[in-house]
Design a protein around this motif. Structure first.
Motif, short mmCIF file in Angstrom:
data_model
loop_
_atom_site.label_atom_id
_atom_site.label_comp_id
_atom_site.label_asym_id
_atom_site.label_seq_id
_atom_site.Cartn_x
_atom_site.Cartn_y
_atom_site.Cartn_z
N GLN A 281 0.82 -1.21 0.00
CA GLN A 281 0.00 0.00 0.00
C GLN A 281 0.86 1.27 0.00
OE1 GLN A 281 -3.65 -0.79 2.82
NE2 GLN A 281 -1.97 -2.14 3.44
N VAL A 287 -2.71 4.87 -4.93
CA VAL A 287 -3.47 3.85 -4.20
C VAL A 287 -4.91 3.77 -4.68
CG1 VAL A 287 -4.24 5.33 -2.31
CG2 VAL A 287 -3.77 2.90 -1.87
N CYS A 290 -5.81 0.89 -7.19
CA CYS A 290 -5.46 -0.45 -6.73
C CYS A 290 -6.68 -1.26 -6.30
CB CYS A 290 -4.47 -0.37 -5.56
SG CYS A 290 -2.90 0.37 -6.04
N LEU A 292 -8.47 -1.47 -3.59
CA LEU A 292 -8.25 -2.16 -2.33
C LEU A 292 -9.54 -2.32 -1.54
CD1 LEU A 292 -4.94 -0.46 -1.13
CD2 LEU A 292 -5.22 -2.56 -2.47
#
Length: 409
Positions: A281, A287, A290, A292
């Motif tokens: 991360q 980010v 990504c 997530l």
């Protein structure tokens, strides 16, 4: 309905696994997967429930060793293969299995039990709390770069078939186990599980590869991955499906991710189970690209509150009386004085006034240090009875790094 709980006999294994697959639905496991599960089955720890001549319920346990805060390895049963046939739902079969299992764990002197859940809502009523998280994501490698620290130029890579690199990967894994709560020391027979790669389970991807990262001839990390075969009119748009990535130092870890991001014809790295605090991360340049997210990982139950809390270390000194509520395992209910620090702990029954009250499920969720008691108190699940007790206990229970279960069972 009259039912009977029995220990599984070796000649009943195929029937048991067939019933398990029927209860879960979907396609049958591959012959390779089926053979693996048969190899690691512990018959003396596997239960079946019978209605006459019909096997209508199953539950097993594996004998694992799990890292707890402080680095000690604790013997824990890993609950597995739990099923009830559709014809016998909501008749107390699951409750009978959980009752028999937990009584057995207690008799064996096992203070903590763990499982992974098909449905998180099932096991809370039996005292299991969600104790770890899994980080998942899909990194757009056409838009995201990775920060690679100095020294990465010394890393050399070797690409092998997954089974060829197994021994080297296991050596790296074994060196990492003590450093993170929730990790499982690999038991005999389990070393082959991470490299299973039946063609029927590839879902459009190619074979599983093993990437070894070496520095001065020493294997310092590895990644196991497969590549999908996706193409469009614009050209290749393949995905690196990452199964595992581990390293003994930050330089090698960053170099592995940088290698994976640069594989020809690919535009994404997809992963499904990394620690909640995974350094990736902080390696990525963006980010937001990504994808997530988190889901529940390990579910944990305290079988013996006193022994379990005394088995781990704590991040800060703590002296607190816990009022534990445990209807399913009433031997845990009552007041316990926890006195602990980073070197160790004691936890004994006491007649002293309670300072913090909580159900055993929430205590299990906090046990490995990944979930704080303070947020649980904010949800009304933990009650502070002495001012300051909550902050003291919450700080002591938390751990760094966060706990993580690297593979299911």
């Amino acid at each position: 309905m009259t039912t009977e709980v029995r220990q599984l006999l070796p000649e009943q294994w195929d029937t048991m696994f067939d019933r398990l697959e029927r209860a879960f639905g979907g396609p049958a496991d591959s012959p390779e997967d089926r053979a693996q599960w048969r190899r690691v089955t512990e018959y003396e720890r596997t239960l079946t429930v019978w209605d006459g001549a019909d096997m209508i319920g199953t539950a097993g346990a594996f004998s694992f060793r799990m890292t707890v805060p402080g680095g000690a390895l604790l013997a824990v049963p890993g609950v597995t293969m739990v099923s009830v046939q559709p014809t016998h739902r909501r008749r107390g079969v699951l409750t009978a299995l959980m009752r028999t299992q937990l009584d057995d764990f207690r008799e064996r002197g096992e203070a903590v039990a763990v499982l992974t859940a098909s449905e998180p809502a099932i096991y809370g009523r039996f005292g299991y709390g969600v104790a770890t998280k899994q980080l998942h994501g899909t990194i757009d490698t056409t838009r995201v770069s990775f920060a690679v620290p100095a020294g990465a130029e010394r890393v050399r890579f070797r690409l092998l078939a997954a089974h060829e690199g197994r021994a080297a990967c296991e050596e790296v894994y074994a060196r990492l186990v003590a450093g993170r709560p929730g990790m499982l020391a690999r038991q005999p027979g389990w070393e082959t599980r991470p490299t299973l790669d039946p063609p029927s389970g590839r879902d459009g991807a190619g074979p599983l590869h093993c990437l070894l990262a070496e520095v001065d001839g020493e294997v310092r990390g590895y990644a196991r991955y497969a590549v999908t075969g996706e193409w469009s009119l614009a050209g290749a748009d393949e995905t690196v499906r990452l199964r595992d990535v581990e390293a003994l130092d930050p330089v090698v870890y960053a170099a592995l991710w940088d290698f994976l991001a640069a594989i020809d014809l690919t535009s994404k790295i997809a992963f499904h189970n990394r620690p909640a605090d995974d350094p990736v991360q902080h390696l990525v340049s963006d980010v937001r690209r990504c994808g997530l997210g988190y889901r529940d990982g390990l579910h944990l139950r305290l079988v013996d509150v006193g022994a379990a809390l005394a088995a781990r270390a704590y991040s800060a000194p703590v002296d607190v009386v816990l009022a534990v509520e445990d209807a399913f395992c009433p031997w845990n209910s009552g007041n316990w004085r926890l006195t602990a620090d980073a070197k160790g702990a004691s936890c004994e029954r006491t007649g002293d006034r309670a300072e913090l009250a909580l159900p055993v499920r929430e205590l299990g969720a906090a046990y490995l240090g990944g979930f704080g008691l303070s947020p649980m108190a904010g949800a009304g699940l933990v009650r502070e009875l002495r001012p300051g007790a909550l902050a003291e206990a919450s700080t002591a229970f938390r751990t760094d790094p966060e706990p993580w279960l690297p593979h299911g069972f």
